[in-house]
Design a protein around this motif. Sequence first.
Motif, PDB file in Angstrom:
ATOM      1  N   LEU A 135       0.832  -1.198   0.000  1.00  0.00           N
ATOM      2  CA  LEU A 135       0.000   0.000   0.000  1.00  0.00           C
ATOM      3  C   LEU A 135       0.866   1.248   0.000  1.00  0.00           C
ATOM      4  CD1 LEU A 135      -2.903   1.009   0.066  1.00  0.00           C
ATOM      5  CD2 LEU A 135      -2.786   0.951   2.555  1.00  0.00           C
ATOM      6  N   GLU A 136       1.958   1.242   0.746  1.00  0.00           N
ATOM      7  CA  GLU A 136       2.843   2.409   0.773  1.00  0.00           C
ATOM      8  C   GLU A 136       3.511   2.632  -0.572  1.00  0.00           C
ATOM      9  OE1 GLU A 136       4.267   3.489   5.225  1.00  0.00           O
ATOM     10  OE2 GLU A 136       5.570   2.124   4.107  1.00  0.00           O
ATOM     11  N   GLN A 137       3.897   1.554  -1.249  1.00  0.00           N
ATOM     12  CA  GLN A 137       4.502   1.713  -2.576  1.00  0.00           C
ATOM     13  C   GLN A 137       3.507   2.299  -3.566  1.00  0.00           C
ATOM     14  OE1 GLN A 137       5.803  -2.345  -3.038  1.00  0.00           O
ATOM     15  NE2 GLN A 137       7.912  -1.871  -2.431  1.00  0.00           N
ATOM     16  N   LEU A 138       2.269   1.820  -3.522  1.00  0.00           N
ATOM     17  CA  LEU A 138       1.230   2.374  -4.386  1.00  0.00           C
ATOM     18  C   LEU A 138       0.972   3.845  -4.051  1.00  0.00           C
ATOM     19  CD1 LEU A 138      -1.353  -0.552  -4.421  1.00  0.00           C
ATOM     20  CD2 LEU A 138      -0.006   0.257  -6.365  1.00  0.00           C
ATOM     21  N   LEU A 183      11.663  -0.038  -4.348  1.00  0.00           N
ATOM     22  CA  LEU A 183      10.712  -0.337  -5.413  1.00  0.00           C
ATOM     23  C   LEU A 183      11.404  -0.431  -6.766  1.00  0.00           C
ATOM     24  CD1 LEU A 183       7.880  -0.835  -6.400  1.00  0.00           C
ATOM     25  CD2 LEU A 183       7.505   1.644  -6.470  1.00  0.00           C
ATOM     26  N   CYS A 184      12.306   0.492  -7.036  1.00  0.00           N
ATOM     27  CA  CYS A 184      13.030   0.445  -8.313  1.00  0.00           C
ATOM     28  C   CYS A 184      13.858  -0.828  -8.416  1.00  0.00           C
ATOM     29  CB  CYS A 184      13.922   1.677  -8.464  1.00  0.00           C
ATOM     30  SG  CYS A 184      13.023   3.197  -8.846  1.00  0.00           S
ATOM     31  N   GLY A 185      14.480  -1.228  -7.321  1.00  0.00           N
ATOM     32  CA  GLY A 185      15.255  -2.463  -7.339  1.00  0.00           C
ATOM     33  C   GLY A 185      14.389  -3.679  -7.589  1.00  0.00           C
ATOM     34  N   LYS A 186      13.223  -3.743  -6.935  1.00  0.00           N
ATOM     35  CA  LYS A 186      12.299  -4.861  -7.118  1.00  0.00           C
ATOM     36  C   LYS A 186      11.817  -4.954  -8.566  1.00  0.00           C
ATOM     37  CE  LYS A 186       8.968  -5.480  -4.118  1.00  0.00           C
ATOM     38  NZ  LYS A 186       7.685  -5.323  -3.360  1.00  0.00           N
ATOM     39  N   LEU A 187      11.450  -3.800  -9.141  1.00  0.00           N
ATOM     40  CA  LEU A 187      10.926  -3.804 -10.500  1.00  0.00           C
ATOM     41  C   LEU A 187      12.022  -4.058 -11.530  1.00  0.00           C
ATOM     42  CD1 LEU A 187       8.405  -0.826 -10.285  1.00  0.00           C
ATOM     43  CD2 LEU A 187       7.918  -3.277 -10.171  1.00  0.00           C
TER      44      LEU A 187
END
Length: 246
Positions: A135-138, A183-187
């Motif tokens: 939810l925080e990433q969104l 998030l950038c690393g995950k994606l």
Amino acid sequence: MKAVPHLDDLVGSVVPLSRDRVTSIGRDADLSFPGNNFLHRRLIDIYWRDDGWWIENVGAWIPVRYCAAAEALSSILDVGQAMRLSSRVTHLVFRAGGTEYEVVVRIPDHREHRRTESVGLSPGTSTLGPGSLTLEQLAMLVAFCEPLLLAPGVGIDRIRSMRAVEDRLGWSSAKLRRKLDNLCGKLATAGVAGLVSETGVPATNRRIALLEWALATRIISTDSVRLLDLSTVNGPLHPRRDGEDQ
């Protein structure tokens, strides 16, 4: 005018569309914006062809941005290009001199291709994608893109700055940068391009690449803005546990 296809300049002028003729937008056109000599006499033509409505940029040097009402990411209709409309409501945005204009093409009888939203907006709900987004990433993605989500047709250059997102979410600078890095690393690991350079360090324009991906894939949409109204977004969403990915 609601029952027939028409143009709407959002300030009181409405021009019906006919399948039997070309309808134009410009300084001296069917939908006219007089008094600005930087604007072409005819910039945009709208016409019926091959069982569908088309828009065409017939100007000489003015690009036209367009997007469907349900989308936040706009595209550019270059000079000489034509495009078939695929949505009931399409926003057209163009600039001449120092003035920006917006026109909406409304086609009530046009069958819109509906897509299933991929974002769950209830607190605690994850969204499936390259991995799962919290939810925080969104909320972070929505905060960056809120100006685009609230004003369809504007360019990606209107995304919020890091400082503005910190203020919008009530986060510290360190927290926002940590969330963005994670998030950038995950994606990037999942194959999303443009987030990490060839040397493995964050790419220079990674925020633009990240937000273009989020908008183009509909991970976030206009409905997602309500995420920012959830009281939990402005405080800790979940108690931190040892070893938890922040």
